[in-house]
Every structure is written in structure tokens, then in C-alpha cells.
Design a protein around this motif. Structure first.
Motif, short mmCIF file in Angstrom:
data_model
loop_
_atom_site.label_atom_id
_atom_site.label_comp_id
_atom_site.label_asym_id
_atom_site.label_seq_id
_atom_site.Cartn_x
_atom_site.Cartn_y
_atom_site.Cartn_z
N PRO A 86 3.40 -0.03 -2.82
CA PRO A 86 2.78 -0.57 -1.60
C PRO A 86 2.18 0.53 -0.74
N VAL A 87 1.11 0.22 -0.07
CA VAL A 87 0.50 1.15 0.89
C VAL A 87 1.55 1.56 1.92
N GLY A 88 1.65 2.85 2.19
CA GLY A 88 2.61 3.36 3.16
C GLY A 88 3.98 3.64 2.59
N TRP A 89 4.23 3.11 1.39
CA TRP A 89 5.49 3.35 0.69
C TRP A 89 5.22 4.05 -0.63
N ASP A 90 4.07 4.71 -0.72
CA ASP A 90 3.60 5.29 -1.98
C ASP A 90 4.06 6.75 -2.12
N ASP A 91 5.38 6.94 -2.07
CA ASP A 91 5.93 8.29 -2.14
C ASP A 91 5.89 8.87 -3.55
N MET A 92 5.94 8.04 -4.59
CA MET A 92 5.81 8.59 -5.94
C MET A 92 4.39 9.12 -6.15
N ARG A 93 3.40 8.39 -5.64
CA ARG A 93 2.01 8.86 -5.74
C ARG A 93 1.86 10.20 -5.03
N ALA A 94 2.38 10.29 -3.80
CA ALA A 94 2.28 11.52 -3.02
C ALA A 94 3.05 12.66 -3.68
N SER A 95 4.20 12.34 -4.26
CA SER A 95 5.03 13.37 -4.88
C SER A 95 4.36 13.96 -6.11
N ILE A 96 3.79 13.10 -6.96
CA ILE A 96 3.12 13.60 -8.15
C ILE A 96 1.89 14.41 -7.77
N ALA A 97 1.18 13.96 -6.73
CA ALA A 97 0.01 14.71 -6.28
C ALA A 97 0.39 16.09 -5.75
N ALA A 98 1.56 16.18 -5.11
CA ALA A 98 1.99 17.45 -4.51
C ALA A 98 2.78 18.32 -5.48
N GLY A 99 3.27 17.74 -6.57
CA GLY A 99 4.08 18.49 -7.50
C GLY A 99 5.52 18.68 -7.04
N GLU A 100 5.91 17.95 -6.02
CA GLU A 100 7.29 17.99 -5.51
C GLU A 100 7.57 16.68 -4.79
N ILE A 101 8.85 16.37 -4.62
CA ILE A 101 9.21 15.09 -4.02
C ILE A 101 8.83 15.06 -2.53
N ILE A 102 8.02 14.08 -2.18
CA ILE A 102 7.58 13.86 -0.80
C ILE A 102 8.11 12.48 -0.36
N PRO A 103 9.00 12.42 0.62
CA PRO A 103 9.53 11.12 1.04
C PRO A 103 8.50 10.31 1.82
N VAL A 104 8.79 9.03 1.95
CA VAL A 104 7.96 8.16 2.77
C VAL A 104 7.97 8.68 4.21
N GLY A 105 6.82 8.61 4.88
CA GLY A 105 6.72 9.12 6.23
C GLY A 105 7.45 8.27 7.25
N ALA A 106 7.48 8.75 8.48
CA ALA A 106 8.14 8.02 9.56
C ALA A 106 7.39 6.74 9.86
N ASN A 107 8.15 5.71 10.22
CA ASN A 107 7.58 4.41 10.61
C ASN A 107 6.61 3.85 9.58
N PRO A 108 7.05 3.67 8.34
CA PRO A 108 6.17 3.07 7.34
C PRO A 108 5.83 1.63 7.70
N PRO A 109 4.69 1.14 7.26
CA PRO A 109 4.26 -0.20 7.63
C PRO A 109 5.08 -1.28 6.95
N PRO A 110 5.12 -2.47 7.54
CA PRO A 110 5.78 -3.59 6.85
C PRO A 110 5.03 -3.92 5.57
N THR A 111 5.74 -4.47 4.59
CA THR A 111 5.11 -4.83 3.33
C THR A 111 5.79 -6.07 2.76
N LEU A 112 5.01 -6.87 2.04
CA LEU A 112 5.58 -8.01 1.33
C LEU A 112 6.44 -7.56 0.16
N CYS A 113 6.25 -6.32 -0.29
CA CYS A 113 6.93 -5.81 -1.48
C CYS A 113 8.31 -5.27 -1.14
N ASP A 114 9.22 -6.14 -0.72
CA ASP A 114 10.55 -5.69 -0.32
C ASP A 114 11.26 -4.93 -1.45
#
Length: 316
Positions: A202-230
Motif C-alpha cells: 500500500p502507498v505509505g506502507w511501502d517499506d519493502m520497496r524503499a528498503s530494496i531501493a536503499a539496500g538496507e531496511i527502511i521502516p515506514v515513516g511517521a504518521n503513515p496514511p490510512p489504508t484499506l489493506c489492513d
């Protein structure tokens, strides 16, 4: 770092044989290209999670089983653990977010698990589970940060290979799957070494995408948006899942609530399949054009535990 291999997935398949159902591989077409839908939304408990849960709990010895287990989940892992624990006579405590869908709470409780609620924005589910384990002696069973869980989820991939071969389709060049903590995607990556892995978050919860792009684990940022994808609201991926997907150069994309809503509707209109928003994330990536549709690829529909009223609204 835990060293996991395809052999671990094969051993998991043997261990959980009879504990899970072999879900259908359904032919479909998107924009004139033929592909397959792997329907884990039809798994016992409504999601793929029973695979990893069964593999982990079946591997416990008698002394460990007597201590009970504690898990944390928004619902699908909770139900998987509850079902597996009930079958084995193991006491289970589940830490669930207070905003978990009622259907998933009811399904977890119906299988005899004790539920402890928490606020996902202000409390740590891991810390709560650790406290319960420390006071009760129960064994913590994470939803994805566990080699037994990853190997169990990877049995989806083994079934895909078997079913494609039976259909005369050969190995899929691409397997697309939803990504939360990455247990399913990394397990499939182990099971299917010749298939490219495409994941959707989900948009705003895409920490695996960010982590692979950075080459290291990047957690979800502060105040992520609501999502239907619980089911995909994971604040931080694990070293196990990140390492596997990073080493495989997995492609991860992000999808919006609008995207997943359309995917839920498409699955119902085209195939009469009930799929929850998180379970439809990979399908959403294809339908929205966020990921390419390739001939004979496989798309995993990972779960179908959706509130009936929400499903009715999305398919209307």
C-alpha cells in the motif's frame, strides 16, 4: 542472519501436508494476456497464513507446546495461529490492533484464542507479545520474521510450480504477490528460483520497496496514511525477508486504495472470487499498470477475509 533454502520449503510442504488445502490455480486474462490466479483467498482460514502457522507449530516439541504461543497480527496470521493451535491443543494468545476488522477478530476468537488489543499507532505489538511471553513462558510466533513461517508460506510457490506443470504451462517467468512483512513473497522466492518476483504494497506502507531501493531496511515513516489493506500494514520488514527479496532483485511497487478497490471488484465480477483489499494488492498493481502484465505469469490472491459490507461497497 538465518540461512534459508528451497530445501526448507520442501520440508515444510511435507510437514504441513493435510493441514492446508491445495488452493486452485485459475486461468484469467488481463488486457488480452493469459495468466493465472493462485487463490489463497480460498485457503482454510481465508488466507495463506495457515501454511506458516502450521509449519511453526508442528515443529514445536511437547514441552514447547505445553507453554503455549503468543502472536501479533491484524487478523490473517492471528486466524492461522488460532486454527493451528486449536488443532494441536496449544494455548494461543493473539495481540491484535484495536481497529482490526471484526470478521478477523471473530474468526480468531472462534478458534479459541485469547485476544489482547492494542493501539497500532501508539503501542508496540512486539513489546506486548514479549511481555506476555516473559510472564507466561509462551513462545512468540511472529507473522514473518521467522524461518519456519517463511518456509511454510513458500509452499504456495511449490504448489504453483506443480499446478503450472500439470496445466502444461511450464514455470512462470513472473509471480506477483502482495507484500506486508514479506513472508509470502520471500518464501515464494525460495520455492521458485527461476521466477521473477513482483510485490505490491500500500502507498505509505511501502517499506519493502524503499528498503530494496536503499539496500538496507527502511521502516515506514511517521504518521503513515490510512489504508484499506489492513493485512499489509507492517511498520518494518525483517532481515530474513528483506535479504531474500533483495538478493533476488525483486520488483516492489505501491498501490492506492482506489487501485485495490478496483481489483476487489474485478476479482468478483470476472471470477466471483471474494478477495480482501490486501489480498488483491498484486492484482491491483497489474490492473492499474503499476506492474507489467506478462503472458502465463501467476498472481497470488493472498486473502479473502473482508467485511461483507465493505465488499458490497467495493463491488457495487
Amino acid at each position: 542472519m538465518v540461512d534459508l533454502s528451497r530445501e526448507d520449503v520442501i520440508e515444510a510442504a511435507a510437514r504441513i501436508a493435510g493441514a492446508v488445502v491445495r488452493t486452485p490455480l485459475v486461468p484469467a486474462s488481463i488486457r488480452g494476456r493469459n495468466l493465472w490466479l493462485k487463490c489463497e483467498c480460498l485457503q482454510t482460514g481465508g488466507a495463506f497464513k495457515l501454511r506458516g502457522a502450521s509449519n511453526r507449530l508442528l515443529a514445536l516439541d511437547a514441552e514447547e507446546r505445553a507453554r503455549g504461543v503468543v502472536a501479533f497480527s491484524s487478523g490473517n496470521h492471528a486466524q492461522g495461529i488460532a486454527i493451528a493451535a486449536h488443532r494441536l491443543g496449544i494455548r494461543a494468545t493473539i495481540v491484535m490492533p484495536a481497529d482490526a476488522p471484526a470478521l478477523k477478530v471473530e474468526g480468531t476468537r472462534a478458534n479459541g484464542a485469547e485476544i489482547i488489543f492494542y493501539d497500532r499507532m501508539t503501542e508496540s505489538r512486539e513489546a506486548i507479545a514479549a511481555e506476555i511471553a516473559a510472564s507466561s513462558g509462551a513462545i512468540v510466533v511472529p507473522s514473518f520474521d521467522d524461518p519456519w513461517i517463511v518456509a511454510g508460506q513458500g509452499t504456495v510457490g511449490l504448489e504453483i510450480l506443480e499446478q503450472c506443470a500439470e496445466a502444461g504451462a511450464g514455470e512462470p517467468s513472473v509471480i506477483a504477490t502482495p507484500v506486508g512483512g514479506g513472508g509470502l513473497a520471500s518464501g515464494i522466492a525460495l520455492a521458485c528460483p527461476n521466477s521473477r518476483i513482483v510485490g505490491a504494497e500500500p502507498v505509505g506502507w511501502d517499506d519493502m520497496r524503499a528498503s530494496i531501493a536503499a539496500g538496507e531496511i527502511i521502516p515506514v515513516g511517521a504518521n503513515p496514511p490510512p489504508t484499506l489493506c489492513d493485512a499489509l500494514q507492517t511498520p518494518r520488514v525483517s532481515p530474513i525477508t528483506f535479504s531474500i527479496l533483495d538478493n533476488r532483485d525483486a520488483t516492489i511497487v505501491s498501490v492506492s486504495d482506489s487501485d485495490v478497490g478496483k481489483a476487489v471488484r474485478w476479482a468478483w465480477n470476472e471470477h466471483k472470487l471474494v478477495v480482501e483489499p490486501g489480498g488483491a494488492a498484486a492484482l491491483a498493481a497489474l490492473l492499474s499498470g503499476k506492474a507489467d502484465v506478462e503472458e502465463e505469469m501467476v498472481v497470488v490472491l493472498s486473502g479473502g477475509n473482508i467485511d461483507p459490507a465493505l465488499h458490497a461497497r467495493l463491488v457495487a
